[in-house]
Scaffold this motif. Structure first.
Motif, PDB file in Angstrom:
ATOM      1  N   GLN A   1      15.692  10.898  21.530  1.00 55.79           N
ATOM      2  CA  GLN A   1      14.249  11.089  21.508  1.00 55.79           C
ATOM      3  C   GLN A   1      13.554  10.249  20.442  1.00 55.79           C
ATOM      4  O   GLN A   1      12.342  10.370  20.259  1.00 55.79           O
ATOM      5  CB  GLN A   1      13.916  12.565  21.261  1.00 55.79           C
TER       6      GLN A   1
ATOM      7  N   LEU B   1      16.588  14.123  16.469  1.00 54.38           N
ATOM      8  CA  LEU B   1      15.892  13.412  17.539  1.00 54.38           C
ATOM      9  C   LEU B   1      16.673  12.167  17.975  1.00 54.38           C
ATOM     10  O   LEU B   1      16.726  11.852  19.176  1.00 54.38           O
ATOM     11  CB  LEU B   1      14.490  13.021  17.079  1.00 54.38           C
TER      12      LEU B   1
ATOM     13  N   ASN C   1       5.392  18.865  21.676  1.00 58.36           N
ATOM     14  CA  ASN C   1       6.581  18.213  22.233  1.00 58.36           C
ATOM     15  C   ASN C   1       7.696  18.109  21.194  1.00 58.36           C
ATOM     16  O   ASN C   1       8.873  18.342  21.492  1.00 58.36           O
ATOM     17  CB  ASN C   1       6.200  16.823  22.748  1.00 58.36           C
TER      18      ASN C   1
ATOM     19  N   CYS D   1      11.556  19.873  21.089  1.00 59.06           N
ATOM     20  CA  CYS D   1      12.784  19.088  20.906  1.00 59.06           C
ATOM     21  C   CYS D   1      13.596  19.586  19.710  1.00 59.06           C
ATOM     22  O   CYS D   1      14.831  19.652  19.773  1.00 59.06           O
ATOM     23  CB  CYS D   1      12.443  17.612  20.724  1.00 59.06           C
TER      24      CYS D   1
ATOM     25  N   GLN E   1      19.450  13.163  20.211  1.00 63.50           N
ATOM     26  CA  GLN E   1      18.944  13.566  21.516  1.00 63.50           C
ATOM     27  C   GLN E   1      18.429  12.391  22.337  1.00 63.50           C
ATOM     28  O   GLN E   1      18.056  12.564  23.496  1.00 63.50           O
ATOM     29  CB  GLN E   1      17.799  14.578  21.346  1.00 63.50           C
TER      30      GLN E   1
END
Length: 300
Positions: A94, A89, A200, A204, A92
């Motif tokens: 995120q 994450l 979500n 991801c 990314q």
């Protein structure tokens, strides 16, 4: 695809009647589809755990005839997997570190994004938050509660690793469901608002994964309207009355049971319940009062 369901209690105390209703519904849905039923201990928060609770929960499930498949997974032993997911994450873009305190965020819902660009107070202990896309809406057809549509802008960025170093629920449950190949999630409606975050996160961490099927059950509440929980001192279930407990749980789930079955062998009662299980009969409500279920079994 084979059905894979799971029951994931927190070992902060023994099972109570509300936990039993959830466990039974999850088990019946799996067994009625000839699927697997896994058990996972969500022991992420040591200060909340009760010594021996994990073993007692497992013994209770066995005593009731709710057998599981494969080894029990303990989240406390899964830090490496969660670290890897957090790194994904982060790469990314995120996930971001957050220095905000609960006092600073009091009354601010959703999270206002104070630390999205950088921690406002980098000298403080830092949590990690999952950065949701506010333009997305999580939608799914819930097996009990019907069509759900949740704009992520209303939820905000959720903590996935706490300042004290412990892993947070949303990340851990998503990583474990992915790794265990879970396809069906049957759980209480108190976790309904966690589902958009988890959908979500799934997208991801593994964009090509098939969406899970979710079914959120009404929670059992006491006479004061409080959810049965360890915090509210819900009494532990006594498995010497296994058939009576299973009968009451089936009533709570609105399954077509006969009063005579409360006196039958638990194994026979469960076999009958599997063959007659109907998820679409579960009440499409948020709460069920325990006292109303008890009243149904007060006389023959």
């Amino acid at each position: 695809m084979q059905y894979v369901g799971r029951f994931a209690p927190t070992p902060s105390g023994p099972l109570h009647f509300g936990s039993l209703v959830t466990a039974l519904a999850s088990w019946l849905d799996a067994r009625s589809h000839q699927g697997q039923w896994l058990v996972r201990m969500e022991d992420l928060d040591p200060p909340r755990e009760m010594p021996g609770a994990s073993d007692r929960i497992l013994q209770t499930l066995e005593d009731l005839g709710l057998t599981w498949d494969g080894p029990v997974v303990y989240q406390s032993q899964r830090s490496e997997a969660y670290s890897s997911a957090l790194e994904t994450l982060q790469n990314q873009g995120q996930a971001f570190p957050c220095s905000c305190t609960r006092k600073e965020l009091a009354g601010l819902t959703p999270y206002p994004g104070y630390c999205r660009q950088a921690p406002r107070h980098p000298e403080r202990p830092l949590a990690w938050r999952f950065a949701v896309n506010p333009e997305l809406t999580a939608e799914w057809l819930d097996g009990v509660q019907g069509l759900q549509s949740w704009p992520l802008s209303q939820l905000g960025d959720v903590v996935i690793k706490r300042k004290d170093g412990f892993w947070a629920y949303q990340l851990a449950v998503t990583v474990d469901d992915l790794e265990q190949g879970v396809t069906q999630v049957v759980r209480g409606i108190d976790l309904l608002d966690s589902t958009p975050w988890q959908i979500n996160l799934l997208n991801c961490l593994q964009p090509d994964t098939r969406p899970f099927h979710y079914s959120h059950l009404p929670v059992i509440v006491n006479a004061s309207g409080q959810k049965l929980s360890k915090q509210n001192l819900a009494p532990a279930i006594e498995t010497r009355n296994a058939s009576e407990l299973l009968y009451r749980a089936l009533l709570a789930l609105n399954q077509p049971v006969l009063k005579d079955w409360r006196k039958e062998n638990p194994h026979d009662l469960l076999n009958w319940a599997v063959s007659h299980w109907q998820l679409n009969r579960v009440p499409r409500v948020a709460h069920l009062k325990e006292e109303s279920i008890q009243a149904c079994t007060s006389t023959d």
